[in-house]
Design an enzyme around this catalytic site. Structure first.
Site, PDB file in Angstrom:
ATOM      1  N   THR A 406       0.839  -1.183   0.000  1.00 29.66           N
ATOM      2  CA  THR A 406       0.000   0.000   0.000  1.00 29.66           C
ATOM      3  C   THR A 406       0.879   1.239   0.000  1.00 29.66           C
ATOM      4  O   THR A 406       2.037   1.187   0.397  1.00 29.66           O
ATOM      5  CB  THR A 406      -0.884  -0.004   1.272  1.00 29.66           C
ATOM      6  N   GLY A 489      -1.376  -3.839   5.544  1.00 29.52           N
ATOM      7  CA  GLY A 489      -2.282  -4.911   5.946  1.00 29.52           C
ATOM      8  C   GLY A 489      -2.809  -4.739   7.358  1.00 29.52           C
ATOM      9  O   GLY A 489      -3.234  -3.664   7.770  1.00 29.52           O
TER      10      GLY A 489
END
Length: 596
Positions: A406, A489
């Site tokens: 991310t 995550g």
């Protein structure tokens, strides 16, 4: 010079800089020594007009350039995010999803945006079950985990409501870098090579049947072999440049109804996928009301599910009753209560967090002080929780989830607008599927559905999966204070809590709060169906003392010391007294803070 004079000068210098000459010991770790501030952190960046913190230096500089040219924080965030999709495809891209929190100084309001996509409407549960065969979970590559990419719709919503420059101007820097090339930075090059190895493995296993990714993300080496680009090598993506140009000229419609949508539709039909042009045309991003709790006078904002943001708020509610400052940072007691609070909250996360259009989520009860008190009563200082189970909030009033690739970024402008934005393709670069000639990979976020019937996060057509990516924001004394996030995550809510505790309980500055050694607990029950067995594992960075590690093990924690997997942090803090921004960036990544 006599030895007596030279000794005197050394002592004078030591007094002036505040470091006694006897305070330093040779540790042989190869590092230098700081004269002020925490020894483990570099200086924060301070700027009076505008500031950007991203995970790649070129993106941070683009954001500042946009603000210097008259754009606001939203324009700068869109521009920087577009650049990040090019220079850091290992963590994000326009084939993925986006969430954002915007503080608007004109209205003094905090706005939330959910730009996550939904599953294909023409793929039923039974059809998916048949395609899975004897597998009980959705794979990370191929056609089955693909959901509608939401990022471009997120840009469109942000720009429509707050933007001041044209979309063409905002996307111009990314288009130029895509055509002319950019040099790979160190950490991204590492993850790029790792992703390529993974795709090669999936090909060998027969689970990845299309190789467009090779044409897009590999370069030709001196030996003629195609390989991942290396650190410092120039990389170009002309296909992505053309795709961004279509969006710049025709807006989000180009992606969801125009040529891009038609290309995705034809590609998915060719390879046997399920995402269609109709799925893209039906997609909408939604403005949502952020949720918040107050922790020691600081109001912390997170977005509601389908994301996991309220897990951080639940943890803070539990932890507020403890005197963490008295326990000491990263002490045995501090890490113990943090870990136990996480275990309790993640059981609730696994049971209740899902798409609110498909599930009735008791958010008010989950965030209530009464429920926090009930859950807190389960924590014992001399023992470790094992398989605690979820609570019953209304009565009071996976390993796959552990990892996620991310980007998190934040921007603030001279007028006081602050943007907290997070964007991702989920695991690695995504599904491994690159639609013909578009230059970006489709996400694999659909792998976060469970196939367990009756579960709030069970797969259904047209549904948003449980999401891990979460932006955050905080107010202090009713004024904007901190725009921040920690990517990675299931690490994300744990990281958010550690940042807030570092700054609120221990007085760290915005850079120290991210550089300090982190913990990460793994092994909780997950929304994808994995069930907690035993106590899980408490992972610690090497900055936690060995005495604390030994004490935690003695208390019953399974502790491992390792590097990697602790997320990536960016933050901007507003100082209203001086009228300046303070920026911090993740030392575990390639990022930087730029201001002016």
């Amino acid at each position: 010079m006599s030895s007596r004079i030279s000794t005197t000068l050394v002592l004078i210098v030591a007094i002036l800089v505040g470091v006694p000459s006897s305070a330093l010991a040779q540790n042989g770790d190869g590092g230098g020594d700081r004269l002020t501030g925490a020894s483990f952190a570099r200086s924060p960046v301070v700027a009076p007009n505008g500031i950007a913190a991203t995970s790649q230096p070129l993106a941070s500089q683009v954001a500042v350039d946009v603000m210097k040219q008259g754009g606001n924080a939203v324009d700068a965030a869109i521009a920087a995010n577009a650049v990040l999709g090019l220079v850091e495809p290992t963590g994000n891209g326009i084939g993925g999803d986006l969430y954002a929190i915007v503080y608007d100084p004109e209205t003094d309001e905090v706005y939330g945006l959910n730009a996550s996509g939904r599953s294909p409407q023409n793929l039923s549960y039974d059809e998916l079950k048949d395609e899975l065969g004897d597998r009980d979970e959705i794979p990370l590559v191929g056609t089955l985990p693909v959901s509608v990419p939401g990022t471009v719709s997120g840009w469109d919503k942000l720009h429509e409501r707050f933007g001041e420059r044209s979309m063409a101007d905002n996307l111009a820097p990314a288009i130029q870098y895509a055509r002319d090339g950019f040099p790979l930075s160190q950490v991204i090059a590492y993850y790029w090579a790792s992703n390529i190895r993974a795709f090669e493995y999936y090909e060998e296993q027969g689970t990845l049947m299309d190789d467009n990714w090779r044409d897009t993300y590999l370069i030709e080496g001196e030996d003629g072999e195609m390989r991942a680009p290396k650190e410092g090598e120039m990389f170009r993506n002309p296909d992505l440049a053309s795709t961004l140009e279509m969006i710049a000229e025709n807006g989000a419609d180009a992606f969801y109804e125009g040529e891009i949508a038609q290309t995705i539709d034809a590609y998915m039909e060719r390879i046997g996928g399920h995402l269609t042009a109709q799925d893209l045309a039906d997609h909408t991003a939604d403005w949502v009301e952020p949720e918040s709790v107050t922790y020691r006078g600081v109001e912390v904002f997170e977005l509601p599910p389908n994301g996991q943001g309220i897990a951080a708020l639940q943890m803070l509610q539990i932890l507020e009753a403890y005197d963490l400052e008295d326990m000491g940072h990263n002490s045995t007691d501090y890490l113990h209560v943090q870990t136990e609070a996480k275990k309790l909250v993640f059981e609730d996360r696994a049971r209740f967090y899902a798409d609110p259009d498909f599930a009735d989520i008791p958010i008010d009860e989950l965030l209530s002080e009464e429920y926090a008190a009930e859950r807190r009563s389960m924590i014992k200082m001399d023992g470790v929780l094992s398989e605690p189970g979820h609570g019953e909030p209304r009565a009071v009033v996976s390993e796959r989830l552990e990892e996620g690739d991310t980007i998190y970024m934040t921007v603030a402008d001279k007028n006081g607008m602050m943007v907290s934005l997070i964007q991702s393709n989920y695991a690695g670069m995504g599904s491994g599927l690159v639609p013909d000639g578009l230059g970006f990979m489709l996400q694999d976020r659909g792998a976060l559905f469970t196939m367990e019937k009756g579960h709030p996060n069970v797969y259904e057509p047209g549904k948003r999966p449980f999401h891990t990516i979460i932006p955050a924001f905080a107010k202090k004394d009713g004024k904007p204070w901190l725009s921040f996030g920690v990517m990675g995550g299931a690490m994300q809510p744990q990281g958010h809590v550690q940042v807030i505790c570092n700054m609120v309980d221990f007085g760290m500055n915005v850079q120290e709060a991210g550089d300090a050694a982190r913990y990460r607990h793994r092994g909780s029950t997950s929304p994808t169906g994995e069930v907690m067995e035993g106590r899980g594992t408490l992972h610690l960075e090497s900055g936690v003392s060995q005495n604390v590690v030994n004490a935690l093990r003695g208390r019953g924690h399974a502790v491992e010391i390792d590097a990697g997997g602790y997320g990536g942090y960016q933050a901007i803090m507003w100082d209203p007294e001086e009228g300046v921004y303070w920026g911090g960036t993740e030392m575990r990544k390639d990022g930087t803070v730029a201001g002016y």
